[in-house]
Write a protein that holds these residues in place. Structure first.
Motif, short mmCIF file in Angstrom:
data_model
loop_
_atom_site.label_atom_id
_atom_site.label_comp_id
_atom_site.label_asym_id
_atom_site.label_seq_id
_atom_site.Cartn_x
_atom_site.Cartn_y
_atom_site.Cartn_z
N ARG A 1 59.51 75.36 -33.14
CA ARG A 1 58.80 76.48 -32.12
C ARG A 1 58.19 77.51 -32.65
NH1 ARG A 1 64.62 76.70 -28.65
NH2 ARG A 1 64.72 75.31 -28.20
N GLU A 2 58.73 77.53 -33.87
CA GLU A 2 57.81 78.69 -34.71
C GLU A 2 56.39 78.26 -34.91
OE1 GLU A 2 58.39 79.35 -38.59
OE2 GLU A 2 58.78 81.71 -38.93
N GLY A 3 56.92 76.88 -35.42
CA GLY A 3 55.30 76.39 -36.12
C GLY A 3 54.37 76.48 -35.01
N VAL A 4 55.15 75.53 -33.80
CA VAL A 4 54.08 75.17 -32.47
C VAL A 4 53.49 76.39 -31.96
CG1 VAL A 4 54.12 74.47 -30.08
CG2 VAL A 4 55.50 73.81 -31.93
N MET A 5 54.16 78.15 -32.00
CA MET A 5 53.51 78.94 -31.84
C MET A 5 52.53 79.37 -32.46
SD MET A 5 55.20 79.60 -28.71
CE MET A 5 54.14 81.04 -28.92
N ALA A 6 52.90 79.28 -33.92
CA ALA A 6 52.10 79.97 -34.90
C ALA A 6 50.53 79.02 -34.28
CB ALA A 6 52.94 79.90 -36.08
N ILE A 7 50.70 78.32 -34.08
CA ILE A 7 48.92 77.02 -34.32
C ILE A 7 48.34 78.24 -32.66
CG2 ILE A 7 48.61 75.36 -34.28
CD1 ILE A 7 49.69 74.01 -36.40
N ALA A 8 49.25 77.56 -31.37
CA ALA A 8 48.71 78.26 -29.97
C ALA A 8 48.44 79.22 -30.41
CB ALA A 8 50.26 77.80 -29.23
N THR A 9 49.43 79.94 -31.14
CA THR A 9 48.75 81.79 -30.58
C THR A 9 47.46 81.61 -32.14
OG1 THR A 9 50.78 82.62 -30.58
CG2 THR A 9 49.27 84.13 -31.24
N PHE A 10 47.11 80.71 -32.62
CA PHE A 10 45.31 81.35 -32.81
C PHE A 10 44.45 81.23 -32.22
CE2 PHE A 10 46.77 80.84 -37.92
CZ PHE A 10 46.09 81.62 -38.73
N VAL A 11 44.25 80.56 -31.52
CA VAL A 11 43.17 80.12 -30.81
C VAL A 11 43.75 81.48 -29.86
CG1 VAL A 11 43.10 78.97 -27.95
CG2 VAL A 11 44.24 77.85 -30.61
N PRO A 12 44.30 82.28 -28.58
CA PRO A 12 43.52 83.08 -28.46
C PRO A 12 43.39 84.67 -29.72
CG PRO A 12 46.13 83.08 -28.07
CD PRO A 12 45.44 81.63 -29.14
N LEU A 13 43.87 84.77 -30.84
CA LEU A 13 43.71 85.79 -31.93
C LEU A 13 42.15 85.47 -32.46
CD1 LEU A 13 47.23 85.75 -33.86
CD2 LEU A 13 46.28 87.14 -31.66
N THR A 14 41.98 83.82 -33.09
CA THR A 14 40.48 83.30 -33.52
C THR A 14 39.63 84.25 -32.09
OG1 THR A 14 41.74 82.14 -34.22
CG2 THR A 14 39.51 81.90 -34.70
N LEU A 15 39.87 83.69 -30.67
CA LEU A 15 39.03 83.91 -30.42
C LEU A 15 38.55 85.58 -29.65
CD1 LEU A 15 39.59 81.23 -27.01
CD2 LEU A 15 37.67 81.14 -28.83
N ASN A 16 39.69 86.20 -29.87
CA ASN A 16 39.35 87.84 -29.27
C ASN A 16 38.72 88.63 -30.97
OD1 ASN A 16 40.97 88.45 -27.33
ND2 ASN A 16 42.98 88.53 -28.72
N ALA A 17 39.37 87.53 -32.04
CA ALA A 17 37.89 88.30 -33.00
C ALA A 17 36.83 87.77 -33.49
CB ALA A 17 38.69 87.96 -34.33
N THR A 18 36.69 86.35 -33.36
CA THR A 18 34.87 86.34 -32.36
C THR A 18 34.37 86.92 -31.43
OG1 THR A 18 36.06 84.36 -32.90
CG2 THR A 18 33.93 84.09 -32.43
N LEU A 19 35.02 87.22 -30.87
CA LEU A 19 34.51 88.11 -29.27
C LEU A 19 34.09 89.93 -29.89
CD1 LEU A 19 34.15 86.76 -26.50
CD2 LEU A 19 36.37 88.23 -25.54
N VAL A 20 34.86 90.21 -30.80
CA VAL A 20 34.74 91.03 -31.31
C VAL A 20 33.67 91.24 -31.79
CG1 VAL A 20 35.63 93.30 -32.41
CG2 VAL A 20 37.60 92.05 -30.01
N ILE A 21 34.10 91.07 -33.11
CA ILE A 21 33.07 90.73 -33.96
C ILE A 21 31.64 90.27 -33.52
CG2 ILE A 21 32.63 89.42 -36.29
CD1 ILE A 21 35.72 88.68 -36.17
N PHE A 22 31.99 89.57 -32.72
CA PHE A 22 29.59 89.35 -32.36
C PHE A 22 29.44 89.54 -31.03
CE2 PHE A 22 31.63 86.05 -34.97
CZ PHE A 22 30.42 85.95 -36.48
N THR A 23 30.08 90.25 -30.78
CA THR A 23 29.49 90.97 -29.04
C THR A 23 30.30 92.29 -29.02
OG1 THR A 23 31.87 89.85 -27.99
CG2 THR A 23 29.55 88.54 -28.16
N ASP A 24 30.89 93.09 -29.62
CA ASP A 24 31.04 94.43 -29.87
C ASP A 24 32.28 94.10 -28.18
OD1 ASP A 24 29.56 94.63 -31.90
OD2 ASP A 24 28.81 95.93 -31.11
N ARG A 25 32.76 93.61 -28.08
CA ARG A 25 33.58 93.37 -26.72
C ARG A 25 35.27 92.80 -26.62
NH1 ARG A 25 33.39 89.68 -21.83
NH2 ARG A 25 33.11 87.87 -23.05
N TYR A 26 35.99 93.60 -25.58
CA TYR A 26 37.30 93.20 -25.48
C TYR A 26 37.83 92.76 -24.62
CZ TYR A 26 42.45 94.83 -24.82
OH TYR A 26 43.30 94.78 -24.46
N ASP A 27 38.13 91.45 -24.61
CA ASP A 27 38.51 91.16 -23.46
C ASP A 27 40.35 91.76 -23.06
OD1 ASP A 27 37.04 88.42 -21.25
OD2 ASP A 27 40.09 88.26 -22.20
#
Lengths: 301, 255
Positions: A78-104
């Motif tokens: 479960r930890e492995g699955v959650m760690a990988i699944a959580t990478f998706v929103p975290l990476t999207l968040n980071a991309t959004l903030v870094i490139f568009t200055d926007r927090y969703d």
């Protein structure tokens, strides 16, 4: 239990990373600042390095992908699955903030949930083991989550450099809560009466007191090396003081100094020192978590 | 699939170990290693086998315990302290925690006979199953990086190329005193189940709630050493003397 360096490093680093991800996901820091963008990168890096280091203790790391298959029964899976699944929103968040200055906010909250659940799964790997009495309690996930949040808030405060009073106040409160939870946990662990004894392990208690007369082999084996670790137990009291002082007292002091200094490089520098101290303290705390844990199999040795 | 099997048959293959007769000779340890290093899965490796720090993978180990009754330190006072040799291998638990913690599906319990096995091609060597086992039944093989455990000699017990008497686990076949017995503990009429019922066979660490299949038979009560010691020392016992020696014995007694 033998404290494998890679596991201690993994739980410490990824705990800190997920804690930071929670603070960022709640939108406490201004997304337009460079320091916030760096914080997003740091969070991903800490989690990533932590996960990679967790692969180091495996006997066959090339098959690690198989560990994603048994989420129905296994907390490790479960930890492995959650760690990988959580990478998706975290990476999207980071991309959004870094490139568009926007927090969703929605994406942020999904990341927060994922981060918390992942830390919970990590802690449940240990808390679910009946064989290790000191781990087998609901206090274990509580400590893991509070320590992760405390580190994340402190690190977020350091990135903000004294410009986020709210984060600093929350950091103070959560460090204190984590300290209390950990003290209750350790008090339980040190006063625990083991459920299994040499008498129940051999079933010979009806005759009398059971004592090992001869080991199966003259020297150590996998079991005694893995479950019968003793070195740090010898220094447990000293190491607990180190963990207490570095993990909680020094970070609290640095937070107070930073708040008094207001915003600026002084506050930032002091808070960075606080983060380093906290990291060291949690590392020692994790070391003790493993080294002090007594496994039921040692009733046979 | 590392969830425990939902549709288990009643068959529960396992061992019954008699602590009353085990002499601690370690023959089962050696025969187990010999059979299983060339059988199911990877070899059972040794590390530094001829050096100063020898260690290796074993699926069966013999511990020896000293059991001292309350006040039993003094011979003849309250029963004697005794040494019990204690063979230990996988207990093939019905609620095996080693199976459910496995993240890869390598560790599994067979629905048809209850044997707990490791599919070594799927094992990543994380060691969590060994942490979950209270009995120390699982040992990581350091050469292969996979978890090893007792297979109940699954490659012997169903092996039709072997003679009928050899279709039992290697440890059972080799034991010189018949301290180990193999059979179906799910069948109340099997030899092993009857033996367990008659001798009061017990589970190890029932408080761990694993419901082991293997059972242990307790050592039988023993007469106290002081009870069996003769009042007249054996060397001075002249009961059986006849003829000249009987006359001499009587005459000397009279003087």
């Amino acid at each position: 239990m033998h404290p494998a360096f890679s596991i201690i490093l993994f739980t410490t680093l990824s705990g800190l990373g997920y804690g930071l991800a929670v603070v960022l996901g709640l939108g406490f820091l201004d997304p337009s600042l460079l320091s916030t963008k760096l914080a997003y990168l740091a969070s991903l890096a800490l989690i990533g390095i932590g996960l990679l280091s967790s692969l180091l203790h495996l006997g066959n790391p090339q098959r690690a992908w198989r560990a994603l298959s048994q989420w129905r029964s296994s907390w490790l899976s479960r930890e492995g699955v959650m760690a990988i699944a959580t990478f998706v929103p975290l990476t999207l968040n980071a991309t959004l903030v870094i490139f568009t200055d926007r927090y969703d906010a929605i994406l942020g909250l999904i990341g927060v949930l994922g981060a918390l659940v992942t830390v919970y799964c990590t802690s449940m790997i240990y808390a679910s083991l009946r064989t290790v009495g000191s781990w087998h309690t609901r206090l274990t996930p509580l400590c893991f989550i509070l320590i992760s949040l405390a580190g994340g808030l402190l690190l977020a405060g350091a990135f903000a450099g004294g410009n986020a009073l709210m984060v600093e106040l929350l950091a103070l409160a959560v460090i204190l809560l984590a300290l209390i939870a950990k003290m209750v946990w350790r008090n339980r662990a040190t006063t625990l009466v083991p459920v299994s004894t040499p008498e129940s392990a051999t079933g010979l208690g009806f005759i009398g007191k059971v004592r090992l007369f001869e080991r199966p082999h003259a020297l150590d084996n996998y079991l005694t090396r893995e479950m019968g670790f003793r070195v740090a137990r010898k220094h447990a009291a000293k190491l607990w003081v180190v963990a207490f002082f570095f993990g909680a007292i020094l970070p609290i002091l640095t937070l107070l100094i930073a708040m008094a200094a207001g915003s600026g490089p002084t506050a930032q520098l002091v808070l960075v020192a606080g983060v380093v101290a906290h990291f060291l303290g949690v590392f020692v705390e994790r070391w003790l978590f493993f080294a002090e844990a007594k496994h039921a199999v040692m009733n046979y040795y | 699939m590392t969830s425990l099997p939902q549709n288990r048959t009643a068959k529960r293959l396992g061992l019954v170990i008699d602590l009353d007769v085990c002499v601690g000779c370690h023959a089962c340890v050696i025969s187990c290693k010999e059979w299983n290093t060339g059988g199911y899965g990877n070899a059972l490796s040794d590390q530094d086998p001829y050096g100063g720090d020898v260690s290796g993978t074993f699926l069966n180990r013999i511990h020896s315990f000293e059991v001292v009754p309350e006040g039993g330190q003094i011979i003849g006072e309250a029963g004697d302290a005794r040494v019990v040799h204690f063979p230990k291998s996988c207990l093939h638990c019905e609620d095996a925690p080693c199976v459910t913690v496995c993240p890869t599906g390598a560790s599994y319990k067979r629905a048809e006979d209850g044997i707990v096995l490791v599919d070594e091609d799927k094992c990543i060597g994380c060691g969590l199953c060994a942490w979950a086992c209270a009995y120390g039944a699982r040992e990581m093989d350091l050469a292969a990086g996979v978890m090893k455990k007792c297979t109940l000699c699954v490659d012997r017990i169903y092996n039709e190329t072997l003679k009928q008497e050899d279709r039992v686990p290697s440890c059972v076949r080799t034991c010189p005193v018949n301290a180990r017995h193999f059979g179906d503990l799910g069948d109340p009429n099997s030899d092993v189940s009857i033996m367990v019922a008659e001798r009061g066979g017990f589970d190890l660490m029932p408080e761990q709630e694993t419901r082991p299949t293997n059972k242990y038979l307790p050592p039988r009560p023993r007469t106290c050493l002081s009870d069996s010691a003769p009042i007249i020392p054996l060397a001075e016992n002249t009961e059986g003397a006849r003829g000249f020696f009987a006359w001499l014995d009587k005459t000397l007694d009279r003087i």
